[in-house]
Design a protein around this motif. Structure first.
Motif, PDB file in Angstrom:
ATOM      1  N   GLY A 190       0.809  -1.210   0.000  1.00  0.00           N
ATOM      2  CA  GLY A 190       0.000   0.000   0.000  1.00  0.00           C
ATOM      3  C   GLY A 190       0.833   1.247   0.000  1.00  0.00           C
ATOM      4  O   GLY A 190       2.024   1.228  -0.343  1.00  0.00           O
ATOM      5  N   ARG A 191       0.178   2.311   0.402  1.00  0.00           N
ATOM      6  CA  ARG A 191       0.825   3.603   0.432  1.00  0.00           C
ATOM      7  C   ARG A 191       0.557   4.268   1.768  1.00  0.00           C
ATOM      8  O   ARG A 191      -0.533   4.148   2.324  1.00  0.00           O
ATOM      9  CB  ARG A 191       0.290   4.501  -0.681  1.00  0.00           C
ATOM     10  CG  ARG A 191       0.720   4.035  -2.069  1.00  0.00           C
ATOM     11  CD  ARG A 191       0.353   5.050  -3.133  1.00  0.00           C
ATOM     12  NE  ARG A 191      -1.061   5.345  -3.125  1.00  0.00           N
ATOM     13  CZ  ARG A 191      -1.573   6.568  -3.021  1.00  0.00           C
ATOM     14  NH1 ARG A 191      -0.758   7.614  -2.916  1.00  0.00           N
ATOM     15  NH2 ARG A 191      -2.867   6.772  -3.027  1.00  0.00           N
ATOM     16  N   GLY A 192       1.553   4.955   2.251  1.00  0.00           N
ATOM     17  CA  GLY A 192       1.390   5.696   3.502  1.00  0.00           C
ATOM     18  C   GLY A 192       2.060   7.043   3.393  1.00  0.00           C
ATOM     19  O   GLY A 192       2.937   7.254   2.551  1.00  0.00           O
ATOM     20  N   GLU A 193       1.602   7.953   4.234  1.00  0.00           N
ATOM     21  CA  GLU A 193       2.264   9.261   4.337  1.00  0.00           C
ATOM     22  C   GLU A 193       2.692   9.433   5.789  1.00  0.00           C
ATOM     23  O   GLU A 193       1.842   9.565   6.670  1.00  0.00           O
ATOM     24  CB  GLU A 193       1.283  10.386   3.975  1.00  0.00           C
ATOM     25  CG  GLU A 193       1.125  10.595   2.499  1.00  0.00           C
ATOM     26  CD  GLU A 193      -0.001  11.582   2.161  1.00  0.00           C
ATOM     27  OE1 GLU A 193      -0.542  12.224   3.088  1.00  0.00           O
ATOM     28  OE2 GLU A 193      -0.343  11.674   0.977  1.00  0.00           O
ATOM     29  N   PHE A 226      12.150  10.712  18.412  1.00  0.00           N
ATOM     30  CA  PHE A 226      11.328  10.817  17.217  1.00  0.00           C
ATOM     31  C   PHE A 226       9.850  10.629  17.530  1.00  0.00           C
ATOM     32  O   PHE A 226       9.471   9.733  18.283  1.00  0.00           O
ATOM     33  CB  PHE A 226      11.763   9.769  16.196  1.00  0.00           C
ATOM     34  CG  PHE A 226      13.087  10.068  15.579  1.00  0.00           C
ATOM     35  CD1 PHE A 226      13.163  10.739  14.367  1.00  0.00           C
ATOM     36  CD2 PHE A 226      14.265   9.722  16.222  1.00  0.00           C
ATOM     37  CE1 PHE A 226      14.391  11.045  13.796  1.00  0.00           C
ATOM     38  CE2 PHE A 226      15.500  10.017  15.655  1.00  0.00           C
ATOM     39  CZ  PHE A 226      15.567  10.679  14.445  1.00  0.00           C
ATOM     40  N   ASP A 227       9.040  11.496  16.933  1.00  0.00           N
ATOM     41  CA  ASP A 227       7.600  11.306  16.954  1.00  0.00           C
ATOM     42  C   ASP A 227       7.229  10.909  15.526  1.00  0.00           C
ATOM     43  O   ASP A 227       7.360  11.706  14.603  1.00  0.00           O
ATOM     44  CB  ASP A 227       6.925  12.621  17.366  1.00  0.00           C
ATOM     45  CG  ASP A 227       5.411  12.495  17.364  1.00  0.00           C
ATOM     46  OD1 ASP A 227       4.908  11.351  17.346  1.00  0.00           O
ATOM     47  OD2 ASP A 227       4.734  13.534  17.373  1.00  0.00           O
ATOM     48  N   ILE A 228       6.826   9.667  15.360  1.00  0.00           N
ATOM     49  CA  ILE A 228       6.577   9.131  14.019  1.00  0.00           C
ATOM     50  C   ILE A 228       5.114   8.718  13.900  1.00  0.00           C
ATOM     51  O   ILE A 228       4.632   7.893  14.667  1.00  0.00           O
ATOM     52  CB  ILE A 228       7.512   7.940  13.732  1.00  0.00           C
ATOM     53  CG1 ILE A 228       8.970   8.410  13.816  1.00  0.00           C
ATOM     54  CG2 ILE A 228       7.204   7.313  12.377  1.00  0.00           C
ATOM     55  CD1 ILE A 228       9.999   7.322  13.601  1.00  0.00           C
ATOM     56  N   GLN A 229       4.416   9.350  12.981  1.00  0.00           N
ATOM     57  CA  GLN A 229       3.001   9.043  12.751  1.00  0.00           C
ATOM     58  C   GLN A 229       2.846   8.587  11.314  1.00  0.00           C
ATOM     59  O   GLN A 229       3.467   9.151  10.426  1.00  0.00           O
ATOM     60  CB  GLN A 229       2.140  10.302  12.946  1.00  0.00           C
ATOM     61  CG  GLN A 229       2.341  11.018  14.261  1.00  0.00           C
ATOM     62  CD  GLN A 229       1.679  10.328  15.423  1.00  0.00           C
ATOM     63  OE1 GLN A 229       0.799   9.488  15.220  1.00  0.00           O
ATOM     64  NE2 GLN A 229       2.101  10.637  16.631  1.00  0.00           N
ATOM     65  N   ASP A 230       2.000   7.594  11.118  1.00  0.00           N
ATOM     66  CA  ASP A 230       1.763   7.148   9.749  1.00  0.00           C
ATOM     67  C   ASP A 230       0.289   7.271   9.411  1.00  0.00           C
ATOM     68  O   ASP A 230      -0.569   6.966  10.227  1.00  0.00           O
ATOM     69  CB  ASP A 230       2.212   5.695   9.573  1.00  0.00           C
ATOM     70  CG  ASP A 230       2.331   5.318   8.105  1.00  0.00           C
ATOM     71  OD1 ASP A 230       2.498   6.229   7.267  1.00  0.00           O
ATOM     72  OD2 ASP A 230       2.268   4.117   7.779  1.00  0.00           O
ATOM     73  N   TYR A 231       0.035   7.748   8.227  1.00  0.00           N
ATOM     74  CA  TYR A 231      -1.329   7.748   7.696  1.00  0.00           C
ATOM     75  C   TYR A 231      -1.331   6.743   6.551  1.00  0.00           C
ATOM     76  O   TYR A 231      -0.758   6.986   5.489  1.00  0.00           O
ATOM     77  CB  TYR A 231      -1.688   9.153   7.220  1.00  0.00           C
ATOM     78  CG  TYR A 231      -2.948   9.262   6.395  1.00  0.00           C
ATOM     79  CD1 TYR A 231      -4.090   8.528   6.728  1.00  0.00           C
ATOM     80  CD2 TYR A 231      -3.008  10.098   5.290  1.00  0.00           C
ATOM     81  CE1 TYR A 231      -5.246   8.629   5.973  1.00  0.00           C
ATOM     82  CE2 TYR A 231      -4.164  10.218   4.533  1.00  0.00           C
ATOM     83  CZ  TYR A 231      -5.278   9.469   4.872  1.00  0.00           C
ATOM     84  OH  TYR A 231      -6.423   9.570   4.111  1.00  0.00           O
TER      85      TYR A 231
END
Lengths: 678, 678
Positions: free
Chosen positions: B41-44, B54-59
């Motif tokens: 898939g794809r994520g941003e 690090f603050d890492i968020q994925d959509y």
């Protein structure tokens, strides 16, 4: 190519590999193969509840973009089949039509395994969003996502505060910016439309993206409803047409403050005497513990067996009419659970009115060192029985109002009479609870004479709830859980049809070293005088909380505030009437009357009280001046008479003189002048 | 139907609408249409770095199950085309073959937009998982997910502790159970296989599901490598064959403790004198501030300009050979950044050796009240220059070891010489940094004479790193960030080819009221004596930390521990040799030698030190007894001589007598008896 359906308001344009949907010139959907608006899939959630606080995790197994849309039009309806592949299986069907001036989008899933749904609504980067129930940390919701699941609102609600941290560590109860007793999958856009989702499933509305709002729902919702308006006033009217109108408040509510007192008949009498002697205007006494109390580590808790406790309140049956004769009503307390020790529990158990676990045993919910059964509101007979409890034990006993507490604790693994998954009933519960109260009062012929106030809510609560209260604020000055948080709460619920709001004067939760100061209580009463109902609360730990009668100064301060409230009553009543007739909230954001004022859209700690008063409560301690924003108009400072036009102004705001302004041209000017002399 | 490729170890079975892959009877993949193993898939993502945290968020926009698999076999290779639709577009190709006894799965994406990859490896519900780099909170990783991204490990690392909360609030630095300087996308299963992913992208390995492990990678990885073995010993040997072997330690390391001292030549001399007088065995002094220091709110920090600071250390050039003659080596400090105030920065700037921002300017990284340039290791010339700095300023100067600190801070928006996205280079950086050190030492002909120790790591660091240290523990007794956390750190990194581990004796981080006690320092030294290198640290705030020479008792205690360490050296050396030859770690989990012992698989706070010693460090305060688990064997308690067989045993463990046992049948028995008399 342009397709115009019968009702001219809806325009659906076919564009390359997709389509656009406009409702009265507002672009709502823009779908193309490369930028699809719909995604469906499957998820496996994990939901843990601890005393009304939920830990919800989702494992999204599939999230499929529905790239291909095939459109069909017939009669007044446009239907679109969505699939992932070019000539692939249809996974979802969308059908759009105008119904009673509203755009209704119905969704049908074509694969039974689908349990996740994401829809992107077109957005502008500078658009603002409001609503989503009663939101305590944000009023403009843009830039954040909002999980929509009724729950405890959290103690502290900000991970940076000591109280939140301790509440998390000790009770999993700290909460976050989005936790609320009253969520609702309905938002209002500054493009002057509302969007409502017909669902009770867990949802998460994400307003972080510049180009779209993404609505996540843990089912394929039956439908989404949109409506536009020319003004915000018109828009909230339309919203209240959808959800139903709230009744007016009883006349007696305007007669003064409702004093929250506990401890038995004698204490009530003593406190009343003291308050009356100080010149306080009192409309009622509210005794939560009329049905008994218990002490837990949290503080003073109630017995949860909904009938007069004679030991706690001797001669209450005689006192209630006596007080009433002197213009003081008696208010009680009830919630939708019955404690295992009580006889109501036994009765409900025998009759089979309590919800079960998956072993067929009665499901006991932990409320913090005591256990209760859940009255199963999906069982008609249980509802009738509970309404009877309210009618007989409360209304017939002479109780004229009560806190209709809770409603957020339906466990997701409970087995209900109607056979519906509890995950789908959880959000529905607050409204079912409101309806029980409404029907009990209506059937007793007491609508308009009785007031019950609720913290929990969801879609539909509007028409069944006589009054909201802002829930259990901490007894502090924090923005997320203190005095300030009540203001966005009132404004956001007002945007979606709940136009009557008030809060515990002084706040409620005193935990982890948090104690209520005299100053906080006084500032909170000042705000209370400019809401449609004034009611004090002792707090969960009364000994850690300054009380209104702890000294003469605070007694006199509250007395003066009740005089202001009573003097203002004709104006307030007119606002309440407007709310009941047209759904225009009593407390309103500034932009509702000053649409062109860009600043107005981001203010969350001041409000218009009707069209003619602007209230900016002092929500920080040790302030003698306060900065207020005034939209372009002619404003008069209530206490000094000084005139202002638009912009920021710093005004004197010593205790007792909250920053309030009236419109110079108001027809209520005489009344306001009277208030200013109190 | 069974398809056996040339190498008989790999069996691929076609099953209804799918296939199974076995490697030497271990089921690795089981794919069917309804239970696909692959998702793309794809994520941003949104990645924010604040001082290495690090603050890492994925959509995740799309997550497409690849339900349809079409298999082709030719020669020694089996290739499978995966698609979502029945005759849909192929989105991914998997090709499997045996290469050097390993199963290699190569992946090729067929749609360039794919940037997310999820693979499910078959699992048993009771399977255990180890590795994933150096893990500080968990050794058996089952039941949790592990984001794999090199970063600061966090201060506190447990949201329930005050220190973590304060570190989060003040510095975004609290961390969580998975944060580590040294992650690696490689795990070891109790089914006796390892799985390694060839990628440097952000990854998250999820071991929470009973039926599968889900590996999430933010790219389609080049390949995954699997290998099975008959025993764990054989398995770690195979792992070290894949990643390369570590060199042996210099002989001088076994001569005693390396004392961490700061403050200049005079202080070093005084402290040495005091320690020697107490009978301490000393192999070296380690002076981080040899290149100067600075004071920040965090505590004592260094200058970060990698050359002798003559003001701080007058006559160091003469002292180093003098100390060396007396058997005491001098150790320094370096990291891959150059402070903006230094002349090395100026030189690198002129030569264009520093990484840039997207405006073409030098990218300055905030290290906490001071700023540095990042030496661009994708630039060959910059590498050569930095190696030269190490060789000239350190090795030629007489420095025999150093802390090769950091490596985790590569910002994800930095512009690098090789043109590769920094998000892909971030995890690669620690190994590049290790390689710089390794090559500088090799080229100087000093391999086996110099020791440098690192906290950061990633795939491939094994062969370039002479010694790991456990990072910056808090000076406390917490499981997640104190003394205890070092043990799972040593065990997990040992499982994936880093068999040499030690830690700051006494811990390092003293913040938010945390102060190092004498007892903590003493217990930590006890553990240090049973690791391949002993080294003390003053801590970031030396005045808040009890120091080894703060009183006579602790001086003598440390002296005794160094005597134990030195006496044990022949044994330790044999273990280090075994590690360098066969990749068998010095500190080993109990199950490595007692495979049938089920309890052994879940122990994380005790270890086998080689095959013949069992060490269970006292990691709680105020203990005089300690409970130890012994696998079925004949064990002798080192201090009392008491014999034990398997099971739990509580032993006396006063300060100075850590719970250590030797195997009664060990060939090293005489040596152990000697130790027991110290």
């Amino acid at each position: 190519m342009q397709n115009t359906l019968l009702d001219t308001k809806l325009v659906i344009n076919k564009i390359e590999s997709g389509f656009e949907v406009y409702l009265n010139h507002v672009l709502l959907l823009r779908h193309t193969k490369d930028h699809p608006i719909l995604f469906v899939g499957r998820g496996e959630e994990k939901i843990d509840m601890y005393r009304g606080n939920f830990d919800i995790q989702d494992y999204v197994i599939e999230r499929i973009p529905l790239k291909y849309a095939e459109m069909n039009e017939n009669n007044n309806e446009c239907t679109i089949d969505f699939s992932n592949g070019d000539s692939g299986e249809v996974l979802l069907n969308l059908s759009m039509k105008i119904e009673k001036g509203r755009l209704k989008m119905d969704y049908t899933k074509k694969d039974v395994r689908i349990n996740r749904f994401w829809l992107r609504i077109a957005a502008n980067p500078d658009e603002k969003i409001y609503g989503c129930g009663e939101q305590l940390s944000y009023f403009n919701l843009r830039g954040k996502n909002f999980p929509l699941w009724t729950s405890e609102p959290g103690v502290g609600r900000n991970k940076n505060t000591y109280v939140t941290w301790q509440a998390d560590v000790k009770d999993k109860a700290g909460g976050d910016y989005y936790n609320t007793n009253f969520p609702q999958p309905t938002y209002v856009s500054s493009q002057k439309y509302y969007c409502h989702s017909e669902t009770t499933a867990y949802a998460d509305f994400d307003f972080r993206h510049p180009e779209f709002h993404e609505l996540q729902i843990w089912e394929v919702p039956k439908s989404l409803v949109f409506e536009t308006a020319e003004t915000y006033i018109e828009l909230v009217e339309k919203i209240s047409n959808l959800f139903g109108k709230q009744p007016e408040l009883p006349e007696w509510v305007y007669d003064g403050v409702i004093l929250g007192i506990q401890g038995g008949t004698e204490i009530v009498e003593k406190k009343l005497e003291k308050a009356l002697a100080a010149g306080m205007k009192i409309s009622g006494v509210w005794c939560q513990d009329w049905q008994g109390k218990r002490i837990t580590s949290f503080g003073k808790r109630l017995m949860w067996n909904w009938k007069w406790n004679e030991e706690e309140y001797p001669e209450l049956d005689k006192k209630i009419p006596e007080w009433k004769e002197n213009g003081i009503r008696f208010l009680g307390y009830i919630n939708p659970y019955v404690a295992i020790e009580g006889d109501l529990y036994k009765e409900a158990e025998e009759k089979g009115y309590l919800a079960l676990d998956n072993q067929g045993e009665i499901y006991l919910v932990d409320f913090g060192e005591f256990y209760c059964g859940v009255v199963d509101f999906t069982n008609e007979e249980a509802c009738e029985w509970y309404k009877q409890v309210i009618k007989e034990n409360m209304i017939d006993f002479g109780i004229d109002g009560w806190m209709a507490d809770f409603g957020e604790y339906l466990p997701t693994d409970v087995v209900l009479k109607n056979g519906v998954d509890a995950r789908m009933m959880h959000n529905a519960w607050p409204t079912m609870w409101a309806k029980i109260n409404y029907e009990a009062v209506s059937e007793a012929g007491k609508l308009g004479e009785v007031v019950y106030f609720m913290r929990a809510g969801y879609t539909g609560v509007q028409k069944y709830c006589t009054m909201l209260w802002g829930g259990d604020q901490s007894v502090d000055w924090t923005l997320d859980d203190g005095l300030a948080s009540v203001i966005p709460a009132a404004l956001s619920s007002g945007m979606i049809g709940c136009g009557l709001h008030h809060s515990d004067i002084g706040g409620y939760t005193s935990l982890h070293g948090n104690k209520r100061s005299k100053e906080l209580l006084m500032r909170w009463s000042e705000m209370g005088a400019f809401t449609p109902m004034m009611r004090t609360h002792e707090g969960n730990r009364p000994d850690d909380c300054f009380q209104f009668d702890d000294d003469q100064e605070s007694l006199e301060h509250l007395a003066r505030m009740t005089n202001i409230f009573v003097t203002l009553a004709p104006y307030t009543k007119s606002l309440v009437k407007l709310n009941s007739e047209r759904g225009i909230p009593v407390q309103r954001p500034l932009f509702m009357h000053y649409e062109k004022d860009e600043t107005a859209y981001d203010l969350k700690y001041q409000y218009l009280y009707g069209e003619d008063l602007l209230v900016a409560p002092v929500h920080q301690e040790k302030q003698s001046k306060w900065e207020v924003y005034l939209p372009e108009d002619k404003w008069v400072h209530l206490w000094s008479g000084q005139e202002y036009s638009g912009g920021y102004a710093a005004v004197e705001a010593p205790i007792g003189y909250p920053p309030v302004f009236y419109r110079k041209d108001s027809k209520w000017k005489e009344l306001f002048l009277k208030v200013s002399n109190i």
